[in-house]
Scaffold this motif. Structure first.
Motif, PDB file in Angstrom:
ATOM      1  N   LEU A 196       0.846  -1.313  -0.095  1.00 39.53           N
ATOM      2  CA  LEU A 196      -0.075  -0.244  -0.062  1.00 39.53           C
ATOM      3  C   LEU A 196       0.906   0.974  -0.016  1.00 39.53           C
ATOM      4  O   LEU A 196       0.486   2.404   0.259  1.00 39.53           O
ATOM      5  CB  LEU A 196      -0.814  -0.087   1.393  1.00 39.53           C
ATOM      6  CG  LEU A 196      -2.165  -1.276   1.149  1.00 39.53           C
ATOM      7  CD1 LEU A 196      -2.529  -1.357   2.731  1.00 39.53           C
ATOM      8  CD2 LEU A 196      -3.095  -0.816   0.064  1.00 39.53           C
ATOM      9  N   GLY A 197       2.197   0.981   0.029  1.00 38.45           N
ATOM     10  CA  GLY A 197       2.994   2.298  -0.380  1.00 38.45           C
ATOM     11  C   GLY A 197       3.873   2.454   1.098  1.00 38.45           C
ATOM     12  O   GLY A 197       4.687   3.496   1.033  1.00 38.45           O
ATOM     13  N   ALA A 198       3.625   1.964   2.376  1.00 40.32           N
ATOM     14  CA  ALA A 198       4.359   2.337   3.351  1.00 40.32           C
ATOM     15  C   ALA A 198       5.572   1.686   3.417  1.00 40.32           C
ATOM     16  O   ALA A 198       6.015   0.737   2.761  1.00 40.32           O
ATOM     17  CB  ALA A 198       3.629   1.788   4.825  1.00 40.32           C
ATOM     18  N   LYS A 199       6.682   2.318   4.198  1.00 38.97           N
ATOM     19  CA  LYS A 199       7.772   1.838   4.811  1.00 38.97           C
ATOM     20  C   LYS A 199       7.525   1.224   6.053  1.00 38.97           C
ATOM     21  O   LYS A 199       7.174   1.863   6.803  1.00 38.97           O
ATOM     22  CB  LYS A 199       8.841   3.081   4.837  1.00 38.97           C
ATOM     23  CG  LYS A 199      10.000   3.083   4.016  1.00 38.97           C
ATOM     24  CD  LYS A 199      10.883   4.247   4.081  1.00 38.97           C
ATOM     25  CE  LYS A 199      12.480   3.767   4.070  1.00 38.97           C
ATOM     26  NZ  LYS A 199      12.956   3.192   3.083  1.00 38.97           N
ATOM     27  N   VAL A 200       7.979  -0.112   6.103  1.00 42.21           N
ATOM     28  CA  VAL A 200       7.449  -0.625   7.484  1.00 42.21           C
ATOM     29  C   VAL A 200       8.960  -1.131   8.087  1.00 42.21           C
ATOM     30  O   VAL A 200       9.883  -1.696   7.540  1.00 42.21           O
ATOM     31  CB  VAL A 200       6.849  -2.140   7.130  1.00 42.21           C
ATOM     32  CG1 VAL A 200       6.238  -2.512   8.378  1.00 42.21           C
ATOM     33  CG2 VAL A 200       5.541  -1.400   6.300  1.00 42.21           C
ATOM     34  N   PHE A 201       8.785  -1.147   9.449  1.00 41.27           N
ATOM     35  CA  PHE A 201      10.023  -1.433  10.307  1.00 41.27           C
ATOM     36  C   PHE A 201       9.431  -2.462  11.405  1.00 41.27           C
ATOM     37  O   PHE A 201       8.348  -2.261  11.752  1.00 41.27           O
ATOM     38  CB  PHE A 201      10.571  -0.186  10.961  1.00 41.27           C
ATOM     39  CG  PHE A 201      11.011   0.917   9.983  1.00 41.27           C
ATOM     40  CD1 PHE A 201      12.285   0.885   9.384  1.00 41.27           C
ATOM     41  CD2 PHE A 201      10.078   1.883   9.728  1.00 41.27           C
ATOM     42  CE1 PHE A 201      12.620   1.798   8.557  1.00 41.27           C
ATOM     43  CE2 PHE A 201      10.566   2.822   8.913  1.00 41.27           C
ATOM     44  CZ  PHE A 201      11.751   2.741   8.312  1.00 41.27           C
ATOM     45  N   PHE A 202      10.296  -3.303  11.901  1.00 45.23           N
ATOM     46  CA  PHE A 202       9.986  -4.084  13.001  1.00 45.23           C
ATOM     47  C   PHE A 202      10.278  -3.665  14.202  1.00 45.23           C
ATOM     48  O   PHE A 202      12.014  -3.532  14.239  1.00 45.23           O
ATOM     49  CB  PHE A 202      10.127  -5.467  12.802  1.00 45.23           C
ATOM     50  CG  PHE A 202       9.354  -6.375  11.660  1.00 45.23           C
ATOM     51  CD1 PHE A 202       9.353  -6.034  10.474  1.00 45.23           C
ATOM     52  CD2 PHE A 202       8.530  -7.117  12.254  1.00 45.23           C
ATOM     53  CE1 PHE A 202       8.489  -6.657   9.515  1.00 45.23           C
ATOM     54  CE2 PHE A 202       7.573  -7.781  11.341  1.00 45.23           C
ATOM     55  CZ  PHE A 202       7.784  -7.702  10.151  1.00 45.23           C
ATOM     56  N   VAL A 203       9.979  -3.262  15.378  1.00 44.68           N
ATOM     57  CA  VAL A 203      10.571  -3.216  16.548  1.00 44.68           C
ATOM     58  C   VAL A 203      11.311  -4.372  17.144  1.00 44.68           C
ATOM     59  O   VAL A 203      12.157  -4.252  17.804  1.00 44.68           O
ATOM     60  CB  VAL A 203       9.553  -2.366  17.436  1.00 44.68           C
ATOM     61  CG1 VAL A 203      10.102  -2.151  19.017  1.00 44.68           C
ATOM     62  CG2 VAL A 203       9.019  -1.277  17.155  1.00 44.68           C
ATOM     63  N   ARG A 204      10.675  -5.428  16.898  1.00 40.66           N
ATOM     64  CA  ARG A 204      11.117  -6.766  17.371  1.00 40.66           C
ATOM     65  C   ARG A 204      10.915  -7.539  16.214  1.00 40.66           C
ATOM     66  O   ARG A 204       9.897  -7.978  15.604  1.00 40.66           O
ATOM     67  CB  ARG A 204      10.500  -7.420  18.539  1.00 40.66           C
ATOM     68  CG  ARG A 204      10.620  -8.988  18.800  1.00 40.66           C
ATOM     69  CD  ARG A 204      10.094  -9.215  19.979  1.00 40.66           C
ATOM     70  NE  ARG A 204       8.458  -9.530  20.179  1.00 40.66           N
ATOM     71  CZ  ARG A 204       7.928 -10.680  19.818  1.00 40.66           C
ATOM     72  NH1 ARG A 204       8.935 -11.445  19.521  1.00 40.66           N
ATOM     73  NH2 ARG A 204       6.692 -10.923  19.921  1.00 40.66           N
ATOM     74  N   LYS A 205      12.043  -8.279  15.778  1.00 43.56           N
ATOM     75  CA  LYS A 205      11.972  -9.106  14.684  1.00 43.56           C
ATOM     76  C   LYS A 205      12.107 -10.590  14.802  1.00 43.56           C
ATOM     77  O   LYS A 205      11.732 -11.489  13.999  1.00 43.56           O
ATOM     78  CB  LYS A 205      13.431  -8.970  13.705  1.00 43.56           C
ATOM     79  CG  LYS A 205      13.507  -7.548  13.155  1.00 43.56           C
ATOM     80  CD  LYS A 205      14.676  -7.592  12.150  1.00 43.56           C
ATOM     81  CE  LYS A 205      14.799  -6.342  11.151  1.00 43.56           C
ATOM     82  NZ  LYS A 205      15.758  -5.152  11.968  1.00 43.56           N
ATOM     83  N   SER A 206      12.430 -10.815  15.992  1.00 44.26           N
ATOM     84  CA  SER A 206      12.500 -12.402  16.526  1.00 44.26           C
ATOM     85  C   SER A 206      11.881 -12.689  17.650  1.00 44.26           C
ATOM     86  O   SER A 206      11.284 -11.825  18.220  1.00 44.26           O
ATOM     87  CB  SER A 206      13.808 -12.797  16.364  1.00 44.26           C
ATOM     88  OG  SER A 206      14.671 -12.573  17.635  1.00 44.26           O
TER      89      SER A 206
END
Ligand SMILES: [Zn+2]
Length: 447
Positions: A196-206
């Motif tokens: 949908l166009g957003a830049k997405v980050f994970f605060v916790r990846k694992s």
């Protein structure tokens, strides 16, 4: 699941114990079960009134907000969102053209916030995140274009879930661990938001914590807290996990200092200094009391609610850092964004899940806000510390029969018959509901 993860607590609220001349307030409840246990401010240096692991507030930061808000807007946000349980004149006094905010009780120093005369003459609000209306127009198929979204899957997963008490197991079925379910949902949601166009980050990846600290790093602090709380010789270890007195052990206290206070403060540093998102989505699954985690009670109840920051308790506002964070949050005007966003996400999640709104058993810690009936203001560590709009999602009661069956069914394409109804996988239903709500909100709010 939030029943115990904030600094606020339903049962604890009604009690203000006095011990050794200190007021023991609900703000320091680490966790309450049948046995209520209180944690002190770590005011080992006399004049500090700070919460656990907090640093001293930098009041000068608020100078940037001079004349950015009118008297009426400030009063509205204090009354209807942030201080819905009231607060004393000695903490915050609102005059016609300024507000006096207590900086330090012992020194009797105050911060003076000057109001703007009116909406037309108010100065621009300084902030690092961007409200929807300031984003450039977007193509219809990319309503989230340019938006920075951080996904914060609640809790920890894997081997940490038991320690966090976000774990239960029915017979030989795979264990239900909230932290793993939340991460799984985030992994499905991320590509949808990117599309949908957003830049997405994970605060916790694992499944792992992002803090480098471990429970053993907090043993000394845990011991000090226990001694201050009237446990002169705290036991080192928990002998019987079902014994409520386990909360008086160094082990139990040091674990909670690790997985809640250290971990969430570390996440806040990541969000505030590296990711700089326009929005954080905290993803959780709710639960009702399941009793013995190895022989949990499954129930019929199922519900949905979302949280934004607010509804600070009088006792919480006594702490310099909480009062400061509350005022900074108010002045950055996150509420203008997170409330309509939470409402939009609530409406689409309600539609996707068919769940009724959760009703908190007490209004002592939370305040219902917005028109949807699903959104509450509540002062949780994460909703307070992330310096941008935060929408905190709490769909599904994990130990309801229906949700338990759907968790066991796992993720799948299309629909499947679960307990007699055709359903999407619970993870996709959750992700789709959130994504749809964001699309709904940003389509309307972007110019
Ligand atoms: Zn949770």
């Amino acid at each position: 699941m939030t029943k115990s993860e904030g600094m606020t607590n339903d049962e604890a609220r009604s009690l203000t114990l006095r011990h050794s001349g200190f007021v023991i307030s609900s703000a320091f409840v680490l966790r309450a079960s049948s046995f209520l246990f209180w944690i002190f401010p770590l005011a080992l240096y006399a004049a500090d009134h700070l919460t656990v692991l907090a640093s001293k507030p930098r009041w000068s930061v608020l100078e940037n907000y001079q004349e950015t808000i009118t008297h009426d807007e400030f009063t509205h946000l204090i009354r209807d969102i942030y201080c819905t349980h009231g607060l004393g004149d000695d903490l915050l006094k609102i005059d016609n053209d300024s507000a006096q905010i207590l900086k330090n009780r012992d020194a009797q120093t105050f911060f003076t916030l000057r109001f703007a005369n009116d909406e037309a003459s108010r100065r621009e609000v300084p902030r690092l995140w961007r409200p929807a209306e300031s984003l450039p127009p977007a193509r219809p198929e990319k309503p989230l274009a340019g938006l920075r979204i951080a996904l914060d899957p609640g809790h920890l997963g894997g081997r940490w879930a038991k320690m966090e008490e976000r774990w239960f197991q029915v017979g030989d079925a795979p264990a239900v661990q909230e932290g793993d379910l939340a991460l799984r949902t985030a992994r499905i949601l991320a590509p949808q938001l990117r599309k949908l166009g957003a830049k997405v980050f994970f605060v916790r990846k694992s499944a792992e914590p992002i803090t480098s600290k471990r429970p053993d790093d907090f043993r000394e602090l845990a011991r000090k807290i226990l001694i201050k709380n009237g446990v002169p010789q705290p036991r080192a270890d928990v002998l019987d996990p079902n014994d409520p007195a386990k909360e008086q052990t160094v082990r139990w206290q040091s674990e909670i200092l690790f997985y809640r206070y250290s971990e969430i403060r570390r996440r806040a540093v990541l969000v505030n200094t590296k990711l700089h998102p326009d929005l954080v989505l905290c993803l959780h699954f709710n639960a009702e009391d399941w009793g013995d985690p190895s022989n949990p009670t499954l129930i019929e109840t199922n519900h949905l609610h979302l949280l934004i920051n607010g509804s600070y308790l009088k006792d919480e506002l006594e702490f310099d850092d909480e009062r400061f964070e509350m005022v900074r949050r108010l002045l950055s005007r996150v509420c203008d964004e997170e409330l309509p966003l939470a409402d939009a996400a609530a409406a689409s999640l309600a539609k996707a899940t068919g769940l009724p709104p959760y009703q908190y058993p007490t209004t002592l810690t939370t305040t219902k806000v917005g028109p949807s009936g699903y959104v509450y203001a509540r002062n949780l560590l994460a909703t307070r510390l992330y310096r941008c709009p935060v929408v905190y999602c709490e769909p599904y009661v994990m130990n309801s029969r229906d949700v338990f069956a759907r968790i066991q069914a796992g993720d799948y394409d299309g629909t499947r018959n679960v307990n007699g109804t055709e359903r999407k996988s619970i993870f996709r239903e959750y992700a789709d509901g959130v994504a749809e709500g964001l699309v709904e909100y940003y389509r309307k709010a972007r110019k």
